[in-house]
Enzyme design. Structure first.
Site, PDB file in Angstrom:
ATOM      1  N   GLU A  31      -6.458  27.391  37.306  1.00  0.00           N
ATOM      2  CA  GLU A  31      -7.535  26.087  36.751  1.00  0.00           C
ATOM      3  C   GLU A  31      -8.780  26.813  36.446  1.00  0.00           C
ATOM      4  O   GLU A  31      -9.748  27.052  37.328  1.00  0.00           O
ATOM      5  CB  GLU A  31      -7.339  24.943  36.653  1.00  0.00           C
ATOM      6  CG  GLU A  31      -7.109  23.983  36.070  1.00  0.00           C
ATOM      7  CD  GLU A  31      -5.879  24.297  34.821  1.00  0.00           C
ATOM      8  OE1 GLU A  31      -5.647  25.222  33.858  1.00  0.00           O
ATOM      9  OE2 GLU A  31      -4.552  23.607  35.300  1.00  0.00           O
ATOM     10  N   ASP A  34      -9.141  31.986  34.190  1.00  0.00           N
ATOM     11  CA  ASP A  34      -8.762  32.732  32.959  1.00  0.00           C
ATOM     12  C   ASP A  34     -10.019  33.696  32.259  1.00  0.00           C
ATOM     13  O   ASP A  34     -10.335  34.607  32.004  1.00  0.00           O
ATOM     14  CB  ASP A  34      -7.864  31.976  31.737  1.00  0.00           C
ATOM     15  CG  ASP A  34      -8.069  31.271  31.289  1.00  0.00           C
ATOM     16  OD1 ASP A  34      -8.658  29.703  31.551  1.00  0.00           O
ATOM     17  OD2 ASP A  34      -7.547  30.783  30.236  1.00  0.00           O
ATOM     18  N   SER A  65       0.574  19.147   7.638  1.00  0.00           N
ATOM     19  CA  SER A  65       1.054  18.312   8.932  1.00  0.00           C
ATOM     20  C   SER A  65       1.896  17.566   8.718  1.00  0.00           C
ATOM     21  O   SER A  65       1.527  16.410   8.671  1.00  0.00           O
ATOM     22  CB  SER A  65       0.224  18.581  10.577  1.00  0.00           C
ATOM     23  OG  SER A  65      -0.007  17.413  11.338  1.00  0.00           O
ATOM     24  N   GLY A 120      -3.656  16.088  22.837  1.00  0.00           N
ATOM     25  CA  GLY A 120      -5.230  16.349  23.800  1.00  0.00           C
ATOM     26  C   GLY A 120      -4.768  15.613  24.845  1.00  0.00           C
ATOM     27  O   GLY A 120      -5.374  14.679  26.019  1.00  0.00           O
ATOM     28  N   ALA A 121      -3.418  15.996  25.555  1.00  0.00           N
ATOM     29  CA  ALA A 121      -2.921  15.343  26.753  1.00  0.00           C
ATOM     30  C   ALA A 121      -2.599  16.885  27.729  1.00  0.00           C
ATOM     31  O   ALA A 121      -2.230  16.732  29.170  1.00  0.00           O
ATOM     32  CB  ALA A 121      -1.552  15.193  26.491  1.00  0.00           C
ATOM     33  N   SER A 126      -3.155  22.595  20.813  1.00  0.00           N
ATOM     34  CA  SER A 126      -3.701  24.323  20.137  1.00  0.00           C
ATOM     35  C   SER A 126      -3.006  25.175  19.607  1.00  0.00           C
ATOM     36  O   SER A 126      -3.001  26.196  19.083  1.00  0.00           O
ATOM     37  CB  SER A 126      -5.197  23.754  19.960  1.00  0.00           C
ATOM     38  OG  SER A 126      -5.799  24.280  21.603  1.00  0.00           O
ATOM     39  N   ASP A 170      -3.674  29.961  27.561  1.00  0.00           N
ATOM     40  CA  ASP A 170      -2.826  29.255  26.699  1.00  0.00           C
ATOM     41  C   ASP A 170      -2.288  29.914  26.090  1.00  0.00           C
ATOM     42  O   ASP A 170      -1.030  29.598  25.502  1.00  0.00           O
ATOM     43  CB  ASP A 170      -3.659  28.034  26.259  1.00  0.00           C
ATOM     44  CG  ASP A 170      -4.323  27.213  27.086  1.00  0.00           C
ATOM     45  OD1 ASP A 170      -3.902  27.537  29.046  1.00  0.00           O
ATOM     46  OD2 ASP A 170      -4.916  26.324  26.713  1.00  0.00           O
ATOM     47  N   TYR A 222     -16.939  21.627  29.249  1.00  0.00           N
ATOM     48  CA  TYR A 222     -15.286  22.520  28.916  1.00  0.00           C
ATOM     49  C   TYR A 222     -16.816  23.626  29.493  1.00  0.00           C
ATOM     50  O   TYR A 222     -16.998  24.857  30.021  1.00  0.00           O
ATOM     51  CB  TYR A 222     -14.084  22.691  28.388  1.00  0.00           C
ATOM     52  CG  TYR A 222     -13.951  23.836  28.139  1.00  0.00           C
ATOM     53  CD1 TYR A 222     -12.606  24.129  29.373  1.00  0.00           C
ATOM     54  CD2 TYR A 222     -14.477  25.579  27.721  1.00  0.00           C
ATOM     55  CE1 TYR A 222     -11.874  24.916  29.461  1.00  0.00           C
ATOM     56  CE2 TYR A 222     -13.571  26.512  27.992  1.00  0.00           C
ATOM     57  CZ  TYR A 222     -12.166  26.188  28.651  1.00  0.00           C
ATOM     58  OH  TYR A 222     -11.326  27.186  29.140  1.00  0.00           O
TER      59      TYR A 222
END
Length: 383
Positions: A31, A34, A65, A120-121, A126, A170, A222
């Protein structure tokens, strides 16, 4: 898939040229490595984002959506500007922009999206949205892009257009993962290796605990961790933290004056080493040994990187107390999900214990689901 195609036809008056799917992901270990040219070990979830898409040739991009509701968002492809929009539509719009910036002539599209990837989990909803859009447009226009290049296009959309300074993991996971495997990705050269990851024959299971604490990586926290990592690399005179050998970590830390920078450097270097350990355990047919490494990773994210939260910590500690072999938060943190490695017959007691602990703490009840390594992005229907 049938639903998203029918929704497209209802919206736009004709069937789509095709329907594509791209998955969310769980990161087993590695984590915040990357964007430091490090090592990661994600796998794709069965939860997918579907996109029904047709080409347009008039420069118009229409996006809708099924999950977000609202009207169709209508844009001009030649008027797309980075950081000019917010919300879900910025992600597919950013992919169109990134493709055009790379010289690929997207002349417009009608897009209808539907997703089962929790937002959001910490499960890369995304990235799934970006990759499914990129794959659909690539195949419809015949650009002939490989999966690594599609991942880079999707990352550029998120970095430059949306404004989130994420790494490449991701998008690569969503584009490139294979069923029944974790993806050993070296983000320095983007080389990949599919590592078999089948827990059932060992009597094990991997559980995702979605704390339902929504996170956002665009709020600066972040980016602050990324800036600290880059500062550490500069101060140590290396191109990236990947260049710091694990064996020489104490020496490197002694040269850093800032406590924040020191903590970030320590996390990245040790998490790279944890990836290598986990790959070795899996290659040796010993997945139970992975459990303590996951727990080490959580402690590092909690104490060094400081990206956990009370709900994630409670999910991890309660799972371990209930007999889990290991657990950690996964994803960017500040909310989102934890993963739990447990004996298959211990999953129900773990779930019951975590649910009870959340209730007693006054937290929203978490969501639980098994995590099985699934296929990456692919076309599921031709119009």
């Amino acid at each position: 898939m049938t639903t998203v195609a029918a929704g497209f036809e209802e919206l736009y008056g004709a069937p789509p040229e095709g329907v594509w799917a791209a998955p969310g992901r769980v990161n087993l270990i590695g984590e915040y490595t990357d964007f430091n040219e490090g090592l990661v070990l994600p796998f794709a979830l069965p939860h997918r984002t579907f996109a029904a898409v047709s080409r347009r040739f008039d420069g118009v991009l229409r996006l809708h959506s099924a999950d977000m509701g609202g009207e169709v968002v209508t844009l001009r492809v030649d008027a797309l500007e980075p950081l000019s929009g917010s919300g879900w539509s910025a992600y597919p719009a950013g992919v169109v922009w990134a493709l055009r910036e790379a010289g690929h002539a997207v002349t417009g599209a009608d897009v209808h999206l539907s997703s089962a990837v929790p937002t959001g989990a910490g499960l890369s909803s995304s990235a799934a949205l970006e990759v499914v859009t990129a794959l659909a447009l690539d195949e419809l226009h015949g650009f002939g892009l490989g999966r690594p290049e599609l991942a880079r296009i999707a990352q550029r959309a998120e970095n430059a257009f949306v404004g989130v300074p994420c790494g490449i993991m991701d998008q690569t996971a969503s584009a490139c993962c294979a069923e029944g495997h974790v993806l050993h990705l070296d983000t320095r050269d983007l080389s990949t290796r599919q590592v078999p990851f089948d827990l059932a024959p060992h009597g094990l299971a991997l559980l995702v605990v979605n704390t339902r604490v929504k996170h956002t990586l665009g709020d600066g926290a972040y980016a602050a961790r990324r800036a600290a990592c880059e500062a550490g690399a500069r101060q140590l005179g290396v191109g990236s933290l990947r260049d710091i050998p694990y064996a020489r970590l104490p020496e490197a830390l002694a040269r850093l004056g800032s406590e924040t920078v020191r903590h970030c450097v320590r996390h990245v270097v040790t998490d790279n080493e944890r990836v290598e350990r986990v790959v070795a355990y899996l290659a040796a047919g010993d997945p139970r040994a992975v459990g303590p490494v996951l727990t080490e990773g959580h402690a590092s994210l909690r104490d060094d990187l400081r990206v956990s939260c009370a709900e994630l910590d409670l999910a991890v500690t309660t799972s371990l107390e209930a007999g889990a072999l290991g657990a950690r938060m996964t994803g960017g943190g500040f909310g989102g999900s934890a993963i739990v490695l447990a004996e298959a017959d211990a999953v129900d007691p773990v779930v019951a214990s975590v649910r009870k602990a959340f209730t007693e703490s006054g937290y929203t009840e978490p969501e639980f689901f098994p995590a099985s390594p699934s296929a990456g992005a692919h076309r599921v229907h031709s119009g």
